[in-house]
Write a protein that holds these residues in place. Structure first.
Motif, mmCIF file in Angstrom:
data_model
loop_
_atom_site.group_PDB
_atom_site.id
_atom_site.type_symbol
_atom_site.label_atom_id
_atom_site.label_comp_id
_atom_site.label_asym_id
_atom_site.label_seq_id
_atom_site.Cartn_x
_atom_site.Cartn_y
_atom_site.Cartn_z
ATOM 1 N N THR A 108 44.545 6.843 18.486
ATOM 2 C CA THR A 108 45.077 7.873 17.583
ATOM 3 C C THR A 108 44.031 8.888 17.156
ATOM 4 O OG1 THR A 108 44.573 6.609 15.569
ATOM 5 C CG2 THR A 108 46.700 6.196 16.633
ATOM 6 N N ASP A 135 38.040 7.232 6.716
ATOM 7 C CA ASP A 135 38.971 7.345 7.837
ATOM 8 C C ASP A 135 38.949 6.106 8.721
ATOM 9 O OD1 ASP A 135 39.587 9.831 6.911
ATOM 10 O OD2 ASP A 135 38.376 10.926 8.385
ATOM 11 N N SER A 193 47.601 8.625 4.951
ATOM 12 C CA SER A 193 48.679 9.333 5.640
ATOM 13 C C SER A 193 49.567 8.373 6.424
ATOM 14 C CB SER A 193 48.096 10.369 6.597
ATOM 15 O OG SER A 193 47.407 9.732 7.672
ATOM 16 N N LEU A 194 49.200 7.098 6.481
ATOM 17 C CA LEU A 194 49.960 6.117 7.244
ATOM 18 C C LEU A 194 51.143 5.602 6.436
ATOM 19 C CD1 LEU A 194 46.956 4.011 8.637
ATOM 20 C CD2 LEU A 194 48.228 5.815 9.826
ATOM 21 N N ARG A 243 40.080 4.634 12.787
ATOM 22 C CA ARG A 243 40.471 4.984 14.156
ATOM 23 C C ARG A 243 41.301 3.839 14.707
ATOM 24 N NH1 ARG A 243 36.696 8.061 18.522
ATOM 25 N NH2 ARG A 243 38.354 8.550 20.026
ATOM 26 N N TRP A 280 40.597 9.714 14.675
ATOM 27 C CA TRP A 280 40.320 9.376 13.267
ATOM 28 C C TRP A 280 41.433 9.919 12.382
ATOM 29 C CZ3 TRP A 280 36.768 5.904 12.228
ATOM 30 C CH2 TRP A 280 35.723 5.713 13.127
ATOM 31 N N VAL A 281 41.967 9.067 11.518
ATOM 32 C CA VAL A 281 43.043 9.470 10.614
ATOM 33 C C VAL A 281 42.742 8.983 9.199
ATOM 34 C CG1 VAL A 281 44.803 9.451 12.417
ATOM 35 C CG2 VAL A 281 44.391 7.379 11.087
ATOM 36 N N ASN A 282 43.285 9.704 8.226
ATOM 37 C CA ASN A 282 43.192 9.275 6.827
ATOM 38 C C ASN A 282 44.184 8.134 6.615
ATOM 39 O OD1 ASN A 282 43.542 8.977 4.016
ATOM 40 N ND2 ASN A 282 43.022 11.123 3.641
#
Length: 338
Positions: free
Chosen positions: A243, A197, A250-251, A199, A245-247
Motif C-alpha cells: 500500500t 505511518d 485513515s484506516l 506500510r 506508507w499510510v497514516n
C-alpha cells in the motif's frame, strides 16, 4: 504580538467549542433543547409577563427561555461557549437570555439580506435528519415524546439553516495572516505530530477458507508479496499488495485495530470487508515525529480560521447590540452582560 502557549490553547479551545457541527446534528441538538418541558420559577415584569425581552420590537418569550434552561445539554453548551464553570441559576439565566437575544439579532440580519431557505433545501435537511434514526416509526416516536409536530420541526430546521447561512455570510471575508500561522506553529508544534505511518501489504480473496489457507502458508514461512501476486484480487496485486506508507488514522476501524496488534514482518487475518476477506501484513512503521510547517499548515489553518470566524461573529453581535433597541424585562438582569 506574543502570547503564551497556555493563553493560545485556552483561547483556541474556547472559540472552537462554539463552532457548529454539521447541520443535521445542530438541528437535532436544537430540537432536544427546544421541546423540553417548561420550568416555573422564572418571572418577567412589565405589561406582558410572557415576554422576557424585545429585540428591535421582536419578542423573546418566557417559553423560549424556559425551554433552553430546562435541558442539561443546553446548560453545558452555554457554560462551554462562555467559559463559565458551575454558574448559579441567575448566571445561567443571564447566559441563556443573551444567547436568545443573539439568535434574534442574527435572524433579523438574515432577513435584511433576504436570505431564504427553499422548500427543496428544507426537504433535503429533514431527510438527512430522519436518517439519524432507524426508521420513520422511531423518528415519529421521538418527535411524539418531545411534543414536536411537523410544523415545529420544519420551523426549527428552517431557522437553523438561516442561522448557518447568516454566520457564513458574516465571516466570508475572514482570512488568516501568515504571521498567525507561523506563531501558532512555533507555540504548539510539539502537539502537531504525525501518527507514525505504517506500510502495509494486503491480500484480498473472496472465500474465508482461502484466506485461512493463505494465513497457514504465511505461518509456514511463505512470502507475502509472492502470495499476493498469485492469489490476491486487490488493486495492488502487481506490487505484492504493497500500500505504501499510510497514516493509520485513515484506516477503517477493523483494519486499524488489526494493524495495531502487529509487529513489523507479521501478518493478521482474515478480516471481513464487504464481500472480501483480507490478510494484512505490516511491512514497517515510522516513528511519531513533529510535523513540518508545510505538513501542519492545513490543520493549523482549519483550527485558527474557525476560531477567527467565531471572533468575527461575536464582534458583529457586540456592534449590533449597541445599534439595536434591546429591552429586557427579566428581573435581576442587566444588559449588556459582561
Amino acid at each position: 504580538m506574543h502570547v503564551t502557549i497556555q493563553q493560545m490553547r485556552k483561547t483556541l479551545l474556547r472559540s472552537l467549542s462554539t463552532v457548529r457541527a454539521l447541520l443535521p446534528w445542530s438541528i437535532l441538538f436544537v430540537l432536544l433543547v427546544g421541546v423540553a418541558p417548561p420550568l416555573c420559577p422564572y418571572r418577567a415584569w412589565g405589561a406582558e409577563p410572557e415576554i422576557v425581552a424585545r429585540v428591535n420590537g421582536e419578542p423573546v418569550t418566557l417559553g423560549e427561555l424556559q425551554r433552553m434552561l430546562a435541558d442539561p445539554l443546553a446548560q453545558n453548551r452555554l457554560e462551554r461557549e462562555h467559559g463559565v464553570q458551575d454558574p448559579d441559576s441567575k448566571e445561567l439565566e443571564r447566559l441563556a437570555l443573551r444567547k436568545l437575544i443573539n439568535r434574534h439579532l442574527l435572524l433579523q440580519e438574515a432577513g435584511r439580506r433576504n436570505l431564504t431557505v427553499t422548500e427543496q433545501e428544507l426537504d433535503q435537511a429533514i431527510t438527512a435528519l430522519r436518517r439519524r434514526f432507524k426508521d420513520l416509526k422511531e423518528f415519529g416516536e421521538w418527535m411524539k415524546e418531545r411534543g414536536v409536530d411537523d410544523r415545529s420541526l420544519f420551523d426549527t430546521v428552517r431557522t437553523e439553516m438561516l442561522l448557518t447561512r447568516i454566520r457564513a455570510a458574516l465571516v466570508k471575508d475572514v482570512r488568516l495572516a501568515e504571521e498567525q500561522v507561523n506563531e501558532y506553529y512555533e507555540a504548539l508544534k510539539e502537539e502537531l505530530k504525525t501518527a507514525g505511518d505504517v506500510r502495509l501489504r494486503i491480500i484480498a480473496v473472496k472465500e474465508k477458507a482461502e484466506a485461512e489457507d493463505i494465513m497457514a502458508a504465511l505461518r509456514k514461512g511463505g512470502d507475502f508479496a509472492d502470495l499476493a501476486r498469485k492469489r490476491s484480487l486487490g488493486l495492488r496485486t502487481a506490487q505484492g499488495g504493497d500500500t505504501g506508507w499510510v497514516n493509520p488514522q485513515s484506516l477503517p476501524p477493523p483494519l486499524l485495530e488489526a494493524v495495531g496488534n502487529l509487529k513489523a514482518g507479521e501478518a493478521g487475518g482474515p478480516l471481513r470487508r464487504g464481500n472480501e476477506f483480507l490478510i494484512v501484513g505490516l511491512a514497517g512503521r515510522r516513528p511519531e515525529r513533529t510535523k513540518s510547517l508545510a505538513e501542519a499548515r492545513p490543520e493549523i489553518e482549519r483550527r485558527l480560521l474557525a476560531a477567527k470566524q467565531q471572533e468575527a461573529v461575536q464582534a458583529w453581535l457586540k456592534e449590533q447590540e449597541k445599534k439595536s433597541k434591546i429591552e429586557v424585562f427579566l428581573q435581576a438582569f442587566s444588559f449588556p452582560p459582561i
